[in-house]
Design a protein around this motif. Sequence first.
Motif, short mmCIF file in Angstrom:
data_model
loop_
_atom_site.label_atom_id
_atom_site.label_comp_id
_atom_site.label_asym_id
_atom_site.label_seq_id
_atom_site.Cartn_x
_atom_site.Cartn_y
_atom_site.Cartn_z
N ALA A 26 -22.60 -11.53 39.73
CA ALA A 26 -21.34 -11.49 40.77
C ALA A 26 -20.17 -12.22 39.93
CB ALA A 26 -21.75 -11.75 41.98
N LEU A 27 -20.87 -13.43 39.57
CA LEU A 27 -19.76 -14.52 39.26
C LEU A 27 -19.26 -14.00 37.91
CD1 LEU A 27 -21.84 -17.80 40.09
CD2 LEU A 27 -19.51 -17.17 40.81
N VAL A 28 -19.85 -13.48 36.99
CA VAL A 28 -19.49 -12.92 35.77
C VAL A 28 -18.51 -11.87 35.86
CG1 VAL A 28 -20.02 -11.52 33.68
CG2 VAL A 28 -21.25 -13.52 34.20
N LEU A 29 -18.94 -10.92 37.07
CA LEU A 29 -17.89 -9.77 37.50
C LEU A 29 -16.48 -10.35 37.91
CD1 LEU A 29 -17.28 -6.85 38.04
CD2 LEU A 29 -18.47 -7.08 40.02
N VAL A 30 -16.44 -11.23 38.89
CA VAL A 30 -15.33 -11.75 39.63
C VAL A 30 -14.58 -12.28 38.49
CG1 VAL A 30 -14.64 -13.55 41.07
CG2 VAL A 30 -16.44 -12.13 41.68
N PHE A 31 -15.13 -13.07 37.50
CA PHE A 31 -14.09 -13.69 36.45
C PHE A 31 -13.51 -12.77 35.52
CE2 PHE A 31 -13.78 -15.83 32.50
CZ PHE A 31 -13.20 -16.99 32.70
N LEU A 32 -14.34 -12.07 35.12
CA LEU A 32 -13.76 -10.90 34.07
C LEU A 32 -12.59 -10.02 34.56
CD1 LEU A 32 -16.85 -9.35 32.43
CD2 LEU A 32 -15.48 -10.95 31.44
N VAL A 33 -12.83 -9.79 35.87
CA VAL A 33 -11.76 -8.98 36.55
C VAL A 33 -10.38 -9.59 37.15
CG1 VAL A 33 -11.19 -7.20 38.42
CG2 VAL A 33 -13.54 -7.12 37.08
N THR A 34 -10.67 -10.84 37.77
CA THR A 34 -9.74 -11.76 38.41
C THR A 34 -9.25 -13.03 37.61
OG1 THR A 34 -11.32 -12.59 40.08
CG2 THR A 34 -10.59 -10.47 40.61
N ARG A 35 -10.37 -13.44 36.89
CA ARG A 35 -10.19 -14.78 36.17
C ARG A 35 -10.42 -15.80 37.15
NH1 ARG A 35 -5.30 -16.12 34.80
NH2 ARG A 35 -4.33 -14.74 36.46
N VAL A 36 -11.09 -15.63 38.30
CA VAL A 36 -11.40 -16.54 39.16
C VAL A 36 -12.86 -16.97 39.15
CG1 VAL A 36 -11.76 -17.02 41.79
CG2 VAL A 36 -9.82 -15.59 41.00
N ILE A 37 -13.09 -18.37 38.77
CA ILE A 37 -14.43 -18.94 38.99
C ILE A 37 -14.63 -18.99 40.42
CG2 ILE A 37 -15.80 -21.03 38.20
CD1 ILE A 37 -13.92 -21.46 35.91
N PHE A 38 -15.54 -18.00 41.05
CA PHE A 38 -15.64 -17.89 42.56
C PHE A 38 -16.67 -18.97 42.91
CE2 PHE A 38 -16.61 -15.32 46.16
CZ PHE A 38 -15.47 -15.44 46.80
N ILE A 39 -16.36 -20.05 43.22
CA ILE A 39 -17.40 -21.10 43.68
C ILE A 39 -17.85 -20.67 44.99
CG2 ILE A 39 -17.71 -23.35 44.58
CD1 ILE A 39 -15.76 -24.33 42.03
N PRO A 40 -17.06 -20.08 46.09
CA PRO A 40 -17.73 -19.74 47.32
C PRO A 40 -18.53 -18.68 47.25
CG PRO A 40 -15.05 -20.16 47.21
CD PRO A 40 -15.51 -20.02 45.81
N GLN A 41 -18.92 -18.18 45.93
CA GLN A 41 -20.21 -17.05 46.06
C GLN A 41 -21.30 -17.42 46.94
OE1 GLN A 41 -19.88 -14.03 44.74
NE2 GLN A 41 -21.69 -13.73 45.67
N GLY A 42 -21.62 -18.71 46.86
CA GLY A 42 -22.77 -19.25 47.66
C GLY A 42 -22.47 -19.06 49.30
N GLU A 43 -21.30 -19.28 49.48
CA GLU A 43 -21.05 -18.90 51.12
C GLU A 43 -21.69 -17.53 51.50
OE1 GLU A 43 -20.65 -22.50 50.65
OE2 GLU A 43 -19.45 -21.51 49.36
N PHE A 44 -21.35 -16.75 50.75
CA PHE A 44 -21.89 -15.19 51.18
C PHE A 44 -23.08 -15.03 51.27
CE2 PHE A 44 -17.66 -13.99 49.10
CZ PHE A 44 -17.16 -13.34 50.31
N VAL A 45 -23.89 -15.83 50.42
CA VAL A 45 -25.32 -16.10 50.70
C VAL A 45 -25.87 -16.58 51.82
CG1 VAL A 45 -27.69 -17.04 49.68
CG2 VAL A 45 -25.68 -16.20 48.02
N THR A 46 -25.20 -17.77 52.22
CA THR A 46 -25.30 -18.46 53.72
C THR A 46 -24.98 -17.37 54.70
OG1 THR A 46 -24.92 -20.55 52.58
CG2 THR A 46 -24.87 -20.32 54.86
N PHE A 47 -23.89 -16.86 54.56
CA PHE A 47 -23.44 -15.86 55.82
C PHE A 47 -24.29 -14.76 55.91
CE2 PHE A 47 -18.76 -17.47 55.60
CZ PHE A 47 -19.16 -18.80 56.00
#
Length: 345
Positions: A26-47
Amino acid sequence: MDLTIALILLQDGILNGAIYALLGLALVLVFLVTRVIFIPQGEFVTFGALSLAFLANGKVPGTAYLLVLLGGLVLLVEAFSAWRSGQWRGLGRTALWALVLPLVLLWMSPWVAGPDVPLPVRVLFALALVIPMGPMIYRLVYQPVEQASVLVLLIISVAVHFALTGLGLIFFGAEGWRTPALLEGSIQIGPVQWTAQTFAVLALCAALIAALWLFFGRTLYGRALRATAVNRRGARLVGISTRMAGSLTFTLAAAIGALSGMLIAAITTIYYDTGFLIGLKGFVAAIFGGLVSYPIAAAGALFVGVLEAFSSFWASPFKEAIVFTLIIPVLLWRSFGSVQLDEED
């Protein structure tokens, strides 16, 4: 350490590594498409995990209210944008998915949290509560600054992480929760009993990775995301909307994160801030692939999971430090073969 203990640790490492592989993808996908290093990915795990835990314990999850809040903000932003441009077309569709859908889910929440509701229904409902947050966060936070530098986007991601962690504390409280196991029972393989939950997690992870492979290779939207990942400017020139690609990418990231949380919450207690550490381990796995390679990121995730499991046996107080210190030699190794390129090259 004997063979039995080694096999038990290997089981835990493979199980955790499968989860980290999903987050790394998921992190690789977000970075490749949007150039965002998506640190809040873990919050979706929690939610995702806490939403399912609340439903399983007869409570309405806080994500039902948070989704309405985010949807209302998205509708306000879209209405203001439509007023400034004079283009009101599409506002009705935005109202349907950003406000009507969250209100319907909030209305259904007490029924799903009631007794005698099957676990698969609760899982699907929890996914429905969390997944729309992905495109909502993209619309509110990242779309207005989509042309910003990677550093600025990283700083914004840190701010979003702290904001979502605070909201998690407000809506879920400080108490830890667990979700019911997807499958009960165990299977004896050699000297070790492998739980049915382990095989369920591995099977679901493999199925999800295969589904993503088919999505990117066989569907129009998947190919559009691949084109955007290869060259954003070229994708715009051939008519691919980078905003659509960003919104779809964040939707997939939210789905992967929420499902990962539900898988791991059956074997470990999840708190409002647990997702941060889990997401960081997925980030370490993504760094193995240089934030561009899916297979290397998946292999790195399995290595991280096994390393964490054996570290917990040999040096339990330092297992987190050992895992995160791993990023230093990996970055050095990646730097030796890197080539400096402009963002659009």
